[in-house]
Design a protein around this motif. Structure first.
Motif, mmCIF file in Angstrom:
data_model
loop_
_atom_site.group_PDB
_atom_site.id
_atom_site.type_symbol
_atom_site.label_atom_id
_atom_site.label_comp_id
_atom_site.label_asym_id
_atom_site.label_seq_id
_atom_site.Cartn_x
_atom_site.Cartn_y
_atom_site.Cartn_z
ATOM 1 N N HIS A 64 36.156 -20.350 26.172
ATOM 2 C CA HIS A 64 35.312 -21.306 25.451
ATOM 3 C C HIS A 64 34.523 -22.175 26.433
ATOM 4 N N ARG A 65 35.188 -22.658 27.466
ATOM 5 C CA ARG A 65 34.516 -23.505 28.459
ATOM 6 C C ARG A 65 33.389 -22.751 29.154
ATOM 7 N N GLU A 66 33.654 -21.518 29.560
ATOM 8 C CA GLU A 66 32.631 -20.739 30.251
ATOM 9 C C GLU A 66 31.473 -20.385 29.325
ATOM 10 N N ALA A 67 31.763 -20.032 28.076
ATOM 11 C CA ALA A 67 30.696 -19.687 27.138
ATOM 12 C C ALA A 67 29.800 -20.885 26.858
ATOM 13 N N GLU A 68 30.400 -22.081 26.754
ATOM 14 C CA GLU A 68 29.628 -23.295 26.493
ATOM 15 C C GLU A 68 28.718 -23.644 27.670
ATOM 16 N N GLY A 69 29.106 -23.253 28.878
ATOM 17 C CA GLY A 69 28.316 -23.603 30.059
ATOM 18 C C GLY A 69 27.221 -22.619 30.404
ATOM 19 N N VAL A 70 27.120 -21.521 29.644
ATOM 20 C CA VAL A 70 26.141 -20.478 29.987
ATOM 21 C C VAL A 70 24.714 -20.988 29.861
ATOM 22 N N ARG A 71 24.414 -21.768 28.827
ATOM 23 C CA ARG A 71 23.036 -22.185 28.593
ATOM 24 C C ARG A 71 22.487 -22.962 29.786
ATOM 25 N N ILE A 72 23.265 -23.914 30.300
ATOM 26 C CA ILE A 72 22.792 -24.700 31.440
ATOM 27 C C ILE A 72 22.739 -23.836 32.701
ATOM 28 N N ALA A 73 23.751 -22.980 32.887
ATOM 29 C CA ALA A 73 23.747 -22.097 34.057
ATOM 30 C C ALA A 73 22.543 -21.172 34.032
ATOM 31 N N GLU A 74 22.177 -20.699 32.833
ATOM 32 C CA GLU A 74 21.009 -19.831 32.711
ATOM 33 C C GLU A 74 19.725 -20.595 33.023
ATOM 34 N N ARG A 75 19.697 -21.888 32.660
ATOM 35 C CA ARG A 75 18.532 -22.711 32.987
ATOM 36 C C ARG A 75 18.397 -22.896 34.503
ATOM 37 N N ILE A 76 19.520 -23.034 35.194
ATOM 38 C CA ILE A 76 19.453 -23.133 36.655
ATOM 39 C C ILE A 76 18.885 -21.838 37.222
ATOM 40 N N ARG A 77 19.272 -20.719 36.628
ATOM 41 C CA ARG A 77 18.810 -19.419 37.116
ATOM 42 C C ARG A 77 17.337 -19.188 36.805
ATOM 43 N N THR A 78 16.894 -19.520 35.590
ATOM 44 C CA THR A 78 15.527 -19.210 35.170
ATOM 45 C C THR A 78 14.584 -20.397 35.257
ATOM 46 N N GLY A 79 15.132 -21.618 35.255
ATOM 47 C CA GLY A 79 14.299 -22.807 35.358
ATOM 48 C C GLY A 79 14.288 -23.640 34.086
ATOM 49 N N PHE A 80 14.270 -24.965 34.250
ATOM 50 C CA PHE A 80 14.127 -25.892 33.139
ATOM 51 C C PHE A 80 12.645 -26.040 32.790
ATOM 52 N N GLU A 81 12.366 -26.324 31.536
ATOM 53 C CA GLU A 81 10.998 -26.614 31.104
ATOM 54 C C GLU A 81 10.892 -28.083 30.728
ATOM 55 N N VAL A 82 9.894 -28.755 31.298
ATOM 56 C CA VAL A 82 9.634 -30.170 31.016
ATOM 57 C C VAL A 82 8.214 -30.277 30.486
ATOM 58 N N ALA A 83 8.070 -30.715 29.237
ATOM 59 C CA ALA A 83 6.761 -30.801 28.597
ATOM 60 C C ALA A 83 6.224 -32.226 28.673
ATOM 61 N N ILE A 84 4.973 -32.343 29.060
ATOM 62 C CA ILE A 84 4.280 -33.635 29.057
ATOM 63 C C ILE A 84 3.461 -33.705 27.768
ATOM 64 N N VAL A 85 3.776 -34.661 26.905
ATOM 65 C CA VAL A 85 3.103 -34.756 25.609
ATOM 66 C C VAL A 85 2.474 -36.133 25.447
ATOM 67 N N GLY A 86 1.409 -36.170 24.699
ATOM 68 C CA GLY A 86 0.720 -37.442 24.459
ATOM 69 C C GLY A 86 -0.543 -37.225 23.663
ATOM 70 N N LEU A 87 -1.230 -38.304 23.336
ATOM 71 C CA LEU A 87 -2.502 -38.235 22.637
ATOM 72 C C LEU A 87 -3.573 -37.680 23.563
ATOM 73 N N PRO A 88 -4.707 -37.244 23.034
ATOM 74 C CA PRO A 88 -5.815 -36.826 23.899
ATOM 75 C C PRO A 88 -6.214 -37.961 24.839
ATOM 76 N N ASN A 89 -6.581 -37.596 26.056
ATOM 77 C CA ASN A 89 -7.010 -38.551 27.075
ATOM 78 C C ASN A 89 -5.935 -39.564 27.448
ATOM 79 N N ALA A 90 -4.664 -39.175 27.324
ATOM 80 C CA ALA A 90 -3.578 -40.067 27.735
ATOM 81 C C ALA A 90 -3.277 -39.932 29.226
ATOM 82 N N GLY A 91 -3.929 -38.961 29.894
ATOM 83 C CA GLY A 91 -3.709 -38.767 31.327
ATOM 84 C C GLY A 91 -2.683 -37.703 31.652
#
Length: 428
Positions: free
Chosen positions: A198-225
């Protein structure tokens, strides 16, 4: 079995190039090139010659005797000068030798798997190590390559075989008096393995993100920079910026290394109501990517106006601090104010999440772990019904054991191998 060869170092001009051979003719082929016998295991500085006696290059010839080699077969490595001409000349000579052929992608590693030098998780770890771009990816790949997941699986497998054997003993001697109640020991063995799975299965998602990369989205109104901020974070003009709203129509991605973690920054279209069909498609795509991202950076005074939910860990910053009278908490991609603080905050949030990752790194691993865990949960339920149903409990244990054997590649993974090894280069 064929003897295979390939360039094991990178293509192109270099100080040294490595050509690897593996198979029964590896040593004779290397000896034929060097014009003299070679030790079964060792290193010699030799000149290499073609069939016509012409000198091809000088180099170091290393020989490894089966099974003490990477592939488990006789192996030879030719370390020569890394010019394109020298490499091509030696490769042509090898191709002209009877019984030798160019290796397929990943064939050296596949032979190592087939000869028991590696398990399937280690093969995947090697692929991850070759692809590693950040320190976190390197460390994670090294753990898998060292065989730690395989060692865990083997330990679980031994415990489950012990539990199954205890149940089988009761089944085999059902007509006789069994001196000891095996249920407590079997229950404890199964419960301990379930907790680990159970512990190992729960940790797969984060481990997979380390392997493939995290996604960080920048969101805002138009012309917010947003695009200006992305360029400041990337250190280059990755996105077009202008004073006109709606300039960004599609999601722009920039890959970065943030304190050892692989991160893809997403510059999304400004979120607003619009009658422009193309812009509306970009806004819809922006919302979907933002919602699916691991972390969102909101460039806004009020996140509610963007129509994207602010989740725990998301970061809100006030945009265009250079145009505000006083904003210590704001950010400006134009002047750089607050950019270092934002990088630190992103790294801190993602870094905290990685503390929960396990050793297993792929969806394939997670499925095998869950399959084993579910079978063991069923075994526990049946176990409580008493010895009359021990045969069903034993079968559930066998199902769990097969899942663990599939995890390390002992059974049932032939259909995966071609896909896995196709990602390797020829020399691996």
């Amino acid at each position: 079995m064929d003897t295979i060869f390939a360039l094991a170092s990178a293509q192109g001009k270099a100080g040294v190039a490595v050509i690897r051979l593996s198979g029964p003719l590896a040593h004779p082929a290397a000896a034929a090139l060097s014009g003299a016998a070679l030790p079964s295991r060792g290193m010699r500085v030799r000149s290499l010659y073609g069939k016509d006696g012409s000198r091809l290059d000088d180099g170091v010839v290393l020989t490894f005797q089966a099974p003490a080699s990477f592939t488990g077969e006789d192996v030879a490595e030719l370390q020569i000068h890394g010019s394109t001409a020298a490499v091509n000349a030696v490769m042509r000579c090898l191709a002209d030798m009877d019984g030798l052929r160019l290796a397929d992608p990943g064939e050296f590693t596949r032979r190592a798997l087939e000869n028991g030098k590696m398990d399937l998780t280690q093969v995947e770890g090697l692929a991850d190590l070759i692809d590693a771009e950040t320190e976190a990816q390197r460390k994670q790949a090294q753990i898998i390559l060292a065989g730690e997941l395989g060692n865990l699986a083997e330990r679980w497998r031994r415990d489950l075989i012990r539990a199954a054997s205890l149940l089988e003993a009761v089944i085999d001697f059902a007509d006789e008096e069994v001196p000891t109640d095996v249920t407590p020991e079997v229950r404890q063995l199964i419960t301990d393995v379930i907790a680990d799975l159970h512990r190992e299965a729960e940790g797969v998602r984060i481990a997979e993100r380390i392997r493939t990369g995290f996604e960080v989205a920048i969101v805002g109104l138009p012309n917010a920079g947003k695009s200006t901020l992305l360029n400041a974070l990337a250190g280059r003009e990755a996105a077009i910026t202008s004073e006109y709203a709606g300039t960004t129509r599609d999601v722009i991605e920039v890959r970065m290394d943030l304190e050892g973690l692989p991160v893809t920054l997403l510059d999304t279209a400004g979120l607003r109501e619009t009658d422009d069909h193309v812009e509306s498609l970009g806004i819809e795509r922006a919302k979907k990517r933002a919602e699916a991202a691991d972390l969102r950076v909101f460039l806004t005074d009020d996140p509610k106006e963007l129509g994207v939910q602010l989740l725990e860990g998301d970061i809100q910053v006030l945009p265009k601090s250079d145009l505000r009278n006083s904003s210590d908490e704001g950010i400006s991609g134009k002047t750089g104010q607050g950019v270092d603080r934002l990088i630190s905050n992103i790294s801190r949030v993602l870094g905290n999440r990685t503390t929960t990752h396990g050793i297993a790194t792929r969806e394939r691993h997670r499925i095998a772990l869950i399959t084993a865990r579910d079978a063991l949960s069923a075994a526990i339920a049946v176990l409580e019904s008493g010895p009359d149903l021990y045969d069903i409990a034993a079968e559930e244990l066998r199902t769990a054991i097969r899942a663990l054997e599939a995890l390390v590649g002992r059974i049932g993974v032939e259909d995966l191998l071609d896909e896995i090894f196709s990602s390797f280069c020829l020399g691996k």
